[in-house]
Design an enzyme around this catalytic site. Structure first.
Site, PDB file in Angstrom:
ATOM      1  N   GLY A 147      37.690 -46.370  -0.180  1.00  0.00           N
ATOM      2  CA  GLY A 147      38.055 -45.461   1.337  1.00  0.00           C
ATOM      3  C   GLY A 147      38.810 -45.494   2.795  1.00  0.00           C
ATOM      4  O   GLY A 147      40.090 -46.135   1.507  1.00  0.00           O
ATOM      5  N   CYS A 148      38.394 -45.273   3.354  1.00  0.00           N
ATOM      6  CA  CYS A 148      38.741 -45.056   3.683  1.00  0.00           C
ATOM      7  C   CYS A 148      40.397 -46.508   5.056  1.00  0.00           C
ATOM      8  O   CYS A 148      41.530 -46.808   5.342  1.00  0.00           O
ATOM      9  CB  CYS A 148      38.254 -44.342   5.849  1.00  0.00           C
ATOM     10  SG  CYS A 148      38.164 -42.980   5.928  1.00  0.00           S
ATOM     11  N   VAL A 149      39.289 -47.223   4.592  1.00  0.00           N
ATOM     12  CA  VAL A 149      39.963 -48.622   4.469  1.00  0.00           C
ATOM     13  C   VAL A 149      41.092 -48.782   3.639  1.00  0.00           C
ATOM     14  O   VAL A 149      41.863 -49.820   3.701  1.00  0.00           O
ATOM     15  CB  VAL A 149      38.490 -49.201   4.261  1.00  0.00           C
ATOM     16  CG1 VAL A 149      39.172 -50.344   3.085  1.00  0.00           C
ATOM     17  CG2 VAL A 149      39.061 -50.915   5.588  1.00  0.00           C
TER      18      VAL A 149
END
Length: 361
Positions: A147-149
């Site tokens: 995801g965002c990481v």
């Protein structure tokens, strides 16, 4: 660790390219489309508008024209659209990144591909090999679920590889088409927030090992750090349901940033004889206004230190894994970094976890 950056064996970031789909919609247009869709469900439309405006996004680029979305009813239809657009954006952004460095697709030894908004087997990186004319012996590492990481994590994993293979070139490709994951039957607050926050885009980073890059300009990746916070699996992620990816997004994310990020950043820097005051450039994932505010407060950053992150959030929204790479690209193009400067690239995402990357120019 205070030696000049050209004297170590750290991998170097040669280029960061970004690409947005051609279809743009102002936030008011998107609110209008969702208002029409959800008005018949007896949803509080005023609440929709309030939540959308709170994320401070002015508009977003979409994988498809906004009028095409109502016809995508099933998960298969949305995922087929994801594959098509991901290939188009992926090919274009890789070519742009390689052109910027004077390299060709056949110069690439390893490609890392990250996404969380669609699935494909063979993966997008494999499908791009023929389109781009890459060598058949090129290594591939597709990564799903960070995801965002993943923009920060992918940068870190590519640099790990290049520490062992110092004479090679690697690509990190991130493609996120968040608009194709919208759950139209889900009237939960997390889904409403996600429908106002997340946008679509692709980014590509060209990295080289120290024996390949020579004296090429660009920040060197001095060190990386991964942190997983125990028992936080339900903070962020997907529930995979019959209609596709249903967002899991806890209001506790800013709280976790405030609670842990200072400790983790300070410990990471201290291992290299540094403190926050030594860092001139902060590259933070655009998690949303509350997340960026939590970064600023926890790390005691001056208001202008995350200016590129705030601008990216406002202009294109949260692009999941691609976001931190968009911010990095904007920062590099600003020309603010000088030889010897230190920087920290950071992102947080499903796990719940953080990735930290120490940069030096």
């Amino acid at each position: 660790m205070n030696s000049a950056p050209g004297q170590d064996s750290s991998p170097v970031i040669r280029a960061v390219e970004r690409l947005l789909p051609p279809h743009y919609a102002r936030q008011e247009q998107i609110i209008g489309a969702l208002r029409d869709m959800w008005a018949t469900r007896h949803f509080n439309i005023e609440r929709l508008e309030e939540l959308h405006r709170s994320v401070r996004v002015e508009g977003r680029f979409l994988a498809l024209p906004i009028e095409k979305y109502p016809s995508l009813v099933t998960f298969q239809q949305r995922n087929d659209a994801w594959i098509q657009v991901a290939l188009e954006l992926g090919e274009q952004v890789v070519r742009k990144a390689l052109d910027r460095t004077g390299l060709t697709p056949r110069d690439v030894d390893h490609i890392f591909f990250v996404t969380v908004t669609g699935i494909a087997t063979p993966s997008i990186d494999a499908r791009l090999m023929n389109r781009l004319g890459m060598r058949p012996d090129m290594k591939r590492t597709p990564i799903f679920g960070l995801g965002c990481v993943a923009g920060a994590a992918g940068t870190a994993r590519a640099s790990d590889y290049l520490r062992a293979w110092k004479g090679q070139t690697a690509l990190l490709l991130a493609v996120e088409l968040c608009s194709l994951t919208l759950q139209r039957e889900d009237l939960s607050i997390p889904n409403i927030i996600a429908s106002g926050l997340f946008g679509d885009g692709a980014a590509c980073v060209v990295l080289q090992g120290s024996e390949r890059s020579g004296a090429a300009a660009g920040p060197r990746i001095v060190a990386t750090r991964s942190v997983l916070y125990p028992d936080t699996e339900r903070i962020m992620g997907w529930d995979v349901v019959d209609s596709g990816f249903k967002v899991v997004l806890s209001a506790k994310v800013p709280q976790l940033v405030r609670e842990f990020i200072r400790r983790d950043v300070d410990g990471f820097l201290a291992e290299h004889g540094l403190a926050r005051e030594d860092v001139k450039h902060w590259v933070a994932h655009t998690g949303g206004p509350k997340v960026l505010q939590a970064f600023e407060e926890a790390l005691e950053l001056a208001p202008d230190m995350l200016a590129h992150s705030w601008a990216s959030l406002r202009e294109v929204g949260n692009l999941s894994s691609a976001s931190v790479l968009f911010v990095l690209g904007d920062m590099l193009e600003s020309g603010r970094a000088q030889p010897g400067d230190w920087g920290v690239l950071m992102a947080m995402g499903p796990g719940f976890c953080a990735e930290l990357v120490l940069l030096r120019w």
